[in-house]
Scaffold this motif. Structure first.
Motif, PDB file in Angstrom:
ATOM      1  N   ALA A  80       0.840  -1.211   0.000  1.00  0.00           N
ATOM      2  CA  ALA A  80       0.000   0.000   0.000  1.00  0.00           C
ATOM      3  C   ALA A  80       0.868   1.252   0.000  1.00  0.00           C
ATOM      4  O   ALA A  80       0.601   2.208  -0.745  1.00  0.00           O
ATOM      5  CB  ALA A  80      -0.932  -0.012   1.214  1.00  0.00           C
ATOM      6  N   LYS A  81       1.928   1.240   0.794  1.00  0.00           N
ATOM      7  CA  LYS A  81       2.780   2.425   0.919  1.00  0.00           C
ATOM      8  C   LYS A  81       3.434   2.760  -0.429  1.00  0.00           C
ATOM      9  O   LYS A  81       3.473   3.914  -0.857  1.00  0.00           O
ATOM     10  CB  LYS A  81       3.839   2.180   1.991  1.00  0.00           C
ATOM     11  N   LYS A  82       3.926   1.708  -1.083  1.00  0.00           N
ATOM     12  CA  LYS A  82       4.576   1.890  -2.385  1.00  0.00           C
ATOM     13  C   LYS A  82       3.565   2.461  -3.397  1.00  0.00           C
ATOM     14  O   LYS A  82       3.874   3.376  -4.157  1.00  0.00           O
ATOM     15  CB  LYS A  82       5.113   0.523  -2.846  1.00  0.00           C
ATOM     16  N   ASP A  83       2.365   1.908  -3.348  1.00  0.00           N
ATOM     17  CA  ASP A  83       1.334   2.340  -4.285  1.00  0.00           C
ATOM     18  C   ASP A  83       0.912   3.796  -4.037  1.00  0.00           C
ATOM     19  O   ASP A  83       0.684   4.553  -4.988  1.00  0.00           O
ATOM     20  CB  ASP A  83       0.124   1.399  -4.173  1.00  0.00           C
ATOM     21  N   PHE A  84       0.830   4.181  -2.775  1.00  0.00           N
ATOM     22  CA  PHE A  84       0.545   5.595  -2.461  1.00  0.00           C
ATOM     23  C   PHE A  84       1.609   6.472  -3.131  1.00  0.00           C
ATOM     24  O   PHE A  84       1.308   7.460  -3.791  1.00  0.00           O
ATOM     25  CB  PHE A  84       0.590   5.830  -0.947  1.00  0.00           C
ATOM     26  N   GLY A  85       2.873   6.069  -2.925  1.00  0.00           N
ATOM     27  CA  GLY A  85       3.990   6.845  -3.468  1.00  0.00           C
ATOM     28  C   GLY A  85       3.921   6.950  -4.977  1.00  0.00           C
ATOM     29  O   GLY A  85       4.082   8.041  -5.544  1.00  0.00           O
ATOM     30  N   GLU A  86       3.660   5.817  -5.630  1.00  0.00           N
ATOM     31  CA  GLU A  86       3.611   5.798  -7.100  1.00  0.00           C
ATOM     32  C   GLU A  86       2.475   6.654  -7.651  1.00  0.00           C
ATOM     33  O   GLU A  86       2.473   7.034  -8.812  1.00  0.00           O
ATOM     34  CB  GLU A  86       3.451   4.352  -7.593  1.00  0.00           C
ATOM     35  N   ASN A  87       1.477   6.891  -6.795  1.00  0.00           N
ATOM     36  CA  ASN A  87       0.332   7.688  -7.241  1.00  0.00           C
ATOM     37  C   ASN A  87       0.359   9.118  -6.701  1.00  0.00           C
ATOM     38  O   ASN A  87      -0.677   9.798  -6.701  1.00  0.00           O
ATOM     39  CB  ASN A  87      -0.974   6.986  -6.859  1.00  0.00           C
ATOM     40  N   ASN A  88       1.540   9.522  -6.230  1.00  0.00           N
ATOM     41  CA  ASN A  88       1.694  10.920  -5.791  1.00  0.00           C
ATOM     42  C   ASN A  88       0.842  11.296  -4.598  1.00  0.00           C
ATOM     43  O   ASN A  88       0.351  12.417  -4.505  1.00  0.00           O
ATOM     44  CB  ASN A  88       1.263  11.838  -6.943  1.00  0.00           C
ATOM     45  N   ILE A  89       0.611  10.321  -3.723  1.00  0.00           N
ATOM     46  CA  ILE A  89      -0.241  10.572  -2.552  1.00  0.00           C
ATOM     47  C   ILE A  89       0.645  10.554  -1.309  1.00  0.00           C
ATOM     48  O   ILE A  89       1.294   9.536  -1.025  1.00  0.00           O
ATOM     49  CB  ILE A  89      -1.356   9.493  -2.438  1.00  0.00           C
ATOM     50  N   SER A  90       0.665  11.643  -0.597  1.00  0.00           N
ATOM     51  CA  SER A  90       1.523  11.729   0.589  1.00  0.00           C
ATOM     52  C   SER A  90       0.943  10.882   1.732  1.00  0.00           C
ATOM     53  O   SER A  90      -0.281  10.796   1.899  1.00  0.00           O
ATOM     54  CB  SER A  90       1.631  13.193   1.019  1.00  0.00           C
ATOM     55  N   THR A  91       1.841  10.261   2.507  1.00  0.00           N
ATOM     56  CA  THR A  91       1.420   9.519   3.712  1.00  0.00           C
ATOM     57  C   THR A  91       2.263   9.995   4.894  1.00  0.00           C
ATOM     58  O   THR A  91       2.451   9.270   5.865  1.00  0.00           O
ATOM     59  CB  THR A  91       1.602   7.993   3.512  1.00  0.00           C
ATOM     60  N   ASP A  92       2.754  11.221   4.784  1.00  0.00           N
ATOM     61  CA  ASP A  92       3.741  11.735   5.733  1.00  0.00           C
ATOM     62  C   ASP A  92       3.310  11.704   7.192  1.00  0.00           C
ATOM     63  O   ASP A  92       4.144  11.588   8.083  1.00  0.00           O
ATOM     64  CB  ASP A  92       4.109  13.184   5.368  1.00  0.00           C
ATOM     65  N   ASN A  93       2.013  11.865   7.439  1.00  0.00           N
ATOM     66  CA  ASN A  93       1.561  11.956   8.836  1.00  0.00           C
ATOM     67  C   ASN A  93       0.918  10.674   9.354  1.00  0.00           C
ATOM     68  O   ASN A  93       0.282  10.688  10.416  1.00  0.00           O
ATOM     69  CB  ASN A  93       0.588  13.130   8.979  1.00  0.00           C
ATOM     70  N   CYS A  94       1.052   9.568   8.600  1.00  0.00           N
ATOM     71  CA  CYS A  94       0.429   8.305   9.026  1.00  0.00           C
ATOM     72  C   CYS A  94       1.108   7.758  10.280  1.00  0.00           C
ATOM     73  O   CYS A  94       2.281   8.014  10.529  1.00  0.00           O
ATOM     74  CB  CYS A  94       0.526   7.261   7.913  1.00  0.00           C
ATOM     75  N   THR A  95       0.354   6.972  11.039  1.00  0.00           N
ATOM     76  CA  THR A  95       0.901   6.339  12.237  1.00  0.00           C
ATOM     77  C   THR A  95       1.168   4.868  11.917  1.00  0.00           C
ATOM     78  O   THR A  95       0.364   4.237  11.227  1.00  0.00           O
ATOM     79  CB  THR A  95      -0.142   6.417  13.375  1.00  0.00           C
ATOM     80  N   TYR A  96       2.284   4.339  12.415  1.00  0.00           N
ATOM     81  CA  TYR A  96       2.646   2.944  12.119  1.00  0.00           C
ATOM     82  C   TYR A  96       2.470   2.065  13.352  1.00  0.00           C
ATOM     83  O   TYR A  96       2.921   2.409  14.437  1.00  0.00           O
ATOM     84  CB  TYR A  96       4.082   2.882  11.593  1.00  0.00           C
ATOM     85  N   HIS A  97       1.757   0.945  13.172  1.00  0.00           N
ATOM     86  CA  HIS A  97       1.556  -0.020  14.259  1.00  0.00           C
ATOM     87  C   HIS A  97       2.228  -1.314  13.854  1.00  0.00           C
ATOM     88  O   HIS A  97       1.594  -2.201  13.254  1.00  0.00           O
ATOM     89  CB  HIS A  97       0.062  -0.221  14.508  1.00  0.00           C
ATOM     90  N   LYS A  98       3.515  -1.381  14.130  1.00  0.00           N
ATOM     91  CA  LYS A  98       4.303  -2.523  13.663  1.00  0.00           C
ATOM     92  C   LYS A  98       3.817  -3.827  14.288  1.00  0.00           C
ATOM     93  O   LYS A  98       3.379  -3.852  15.435  1.00  0.00           O
ATOM     94  CB  LYS A  98       5.774  -2.279  13.982  1.00  0.00           C
ATOM     95  N   GLY A  99       3.895  -4.899  13.498  1.00  0.00           N
ATOM     96  CA  GLY A  99       3.513  -6.223  14.000  1.00  0.00           C
ATOM     97  C   GLY A  99       2.033  -6.522  13.817  1.00  0.00           C
ATOM     98  O   GLY A  99       1.598  -7.642  14.048  1.00  0.00           O
ATOM     99  N   HIS A 100       1.245  -5.536  13.407  1.00  0.00           N
ATOM    100  CA  HIS A 100      -0.190  -5.780  13.174  1.00  0.00           C
ATOM    101  C   HIS A 100      -0.440  -6.073  11.698  1.00  0.00           C
ATOM    102  O   HIS A 100       0.296  -5.606  10.831  1.00  0.00           O
ATOM    103  CB  HIS A 100      -1.005  -4.547  13.561  1.00  0.00           C
ATOM    104  N   ASP A 101      -1.509  -6.839  11.422  1.00  0.00           N
ATOM    105  CA  ASP A 101      -1.905  -7.105  10.029  1.00  0.00           C
ATOM    106  C   ASP A 101      -2.755  -5.948   9.511  1.00  0.00           C
ATOM    107  O   ASP A 101      -3.756  -5.593  10.146  1.00  0.00           O
ATOM    108  CB  ASP A 101      -2.764  -8.385   9.952  1.00  0.00           C
ATOM    109  N   LEU A 102      -2.404  -5.402   8.365  1.00  0.00           N
ATOM    110  CA  LEU A 102      -3.251  -4.383   7.732  1.00  0.00           C
ATOM    111  C   LEU A 102      -4.596  -5.048   7.385  1.00  0.00           C
ATOM    112  O   LEU A 102      -4.609  -6.214   6.964  1.00  0.00           O
ATOM    113  CB  LEU A 102      -2.578  -3.881   6.446  1.00  0.00           C
ATOM    114  N   PRO A 103      -5.734  -4.353   7.549  1.00  0.00           N
ATOM    115  CA  PRO A 103      -7.016  -4.946   7.155  1.00  0.00           C
ATOM    116  C   PRO A 103      -7.003  -5.396   5.679  1.00  0.00           C
ATOM    117  O   PRO A 103      -6.296  -4.812   4.848  1.00  0.00           O
ATOM    118  CB  PRO A 103      -8.013  -3.814   7.388  1.00  0.00           C
TER     119      PRO A 103
END
Ligand code: FRU
Length: 296
Positions: free
Chosen positions: A72-95
């Motif tokens: 998802a992160k890569k795809d956001f980047g490729e589509n020019n969509i910023s995710t700069d302020n997202c929060t990361y919850h490591k170890g959890h499964d993305l829905p």
């Protein structure tokens, strides 16, 4: 300079899509005609559309460090969509959603899995510098926290003399979401929510909920193949039909496409009737193609 950036707050997930010749019977063993994986979630899909329309946009929500989050992160980047302020919850499964698209009518059947993935908190939201945005859109989920976020934003707006606009989409058939209606400048109510609330048409939806709006706000009832109706005290009721395609290929995210195109147009300062018509047209184009590559 006045900012024009649009922030969409809500969910990102991954959609695993299977396109089937017809909807499968229970306990059958069928082949699909195609499968693919795409970034999903209402706010995330809205960003995909906004970016293609030429808006400067940003996604805000929770992410993780699993394979789907990386995708998802890569795809956001490729589509020019910023995710700069997202929060990361490591170890959890993305829905994750498993989606069946019926090739006969383009219907999408979604099976969504969320293993209690942590939602964005109001505390995290309050750290952001909102002077960078002209519009903040909220997906109607995580109601308690979102209520706090919008109230925070309203206080920030009056203190800083900002013209920032706030919109919210209430889509899912769940109770307790009405509390959000009096808070936003633009409120979108989806068909499933309207039916769940006892409304049988767009007009009934507008009649029922317009009294909950704050002064000067706009209400929009979105009704799939019947189009959309908007209401504000100054503009009155404005309707646009849906722009149905010759062949409906894929309706996954058509509502998100409508919401994105509407916010895009209103953010440009266009009138309600023009914006609803534009949103119905863009959503129509989306149903005629696979995925969100509207311009290809
Ligand atoms: C479409 C969508 C999908 C996602 C699901 C989540 O509106 O955002 O991309 O799987 O809804 O409810």
């Amino acid at each position: 300079m006045t900012p024009t950036r649009i922030l969409c707050v809500g969910l990102v997930c991954v959609d695993i899509v299977q396109v089937c010749e017809c909807f499968p019977d229970e306990d059958s063993d069928k082949r699909s005609v195609e499968h693919y994986m795409q970034r999903g979630g209402n706010a995330s899909n809205m960003c995909s559309v906004l970016s293609q329309l030429g808006a400067e946009c940003e996604f805000l929500g929770s992410m993780s460090d699993d394979l789907f989050s990386e995708f998802a992160k890569k795809d956001f980047g490729e589509n020019n969509i910023s995710t700069d302020n997202c929060t990361y919850h490591k170890g959890h499964d993305l829905p994750l959603s498993t989606v069946i698209i019926n090739q006969q009518n383009g219907s999408r059947t979604i099976i969504h899995s969320n293993k209690s993935f942590p939602e964005l908190s109001c505390q995290e939201f309050e750290k952001i510098d909102f002077s960078a945005y002209s519009w903040v859109h909220f997906e109607g989920r995580n109601i308690e926290q979102i209520t706090g976020m919008i109230k925070f934003l309203l206080t920030w707006r009056s203190k800083s003399n900002s013209c920032l606009k706030i919109s919210i989409e209430i889509e899912k058939p769940r109770s307790n979401q009405e509390v959000l209606i009096p808070l936003a400048d633009v409120v979108l109510l989806g068909k499933d929510f309207a039916l769940f609330s006892g409304c049988r048409s767009m007009v009934e939806t507008i009649q029922k909920f317009k009294h909950n709006l704050k002064s000067g706000a706009t209400l929009i009832s979105v009704w799939g193949t019947e189009g959309a109706t908007g209401y504000s005290e100054s503009a009155g009721c404005k309707h646009s039909p849906a722009y149905l395609q010759l062949i409906t290929v894929d309706t996954l995210g058509a509502g998100d496409t409508f919401a994105a195109a509407l916010v895009f147009s209103l953010n440009k300062g266009n009138a309600l009737d023009k914006s609803i018509e534009f949103a119905c047209k863009v959503a129509g184009v989306k149903t005629g193609i696979k995925g969100f590559s509207l311009l290809k």
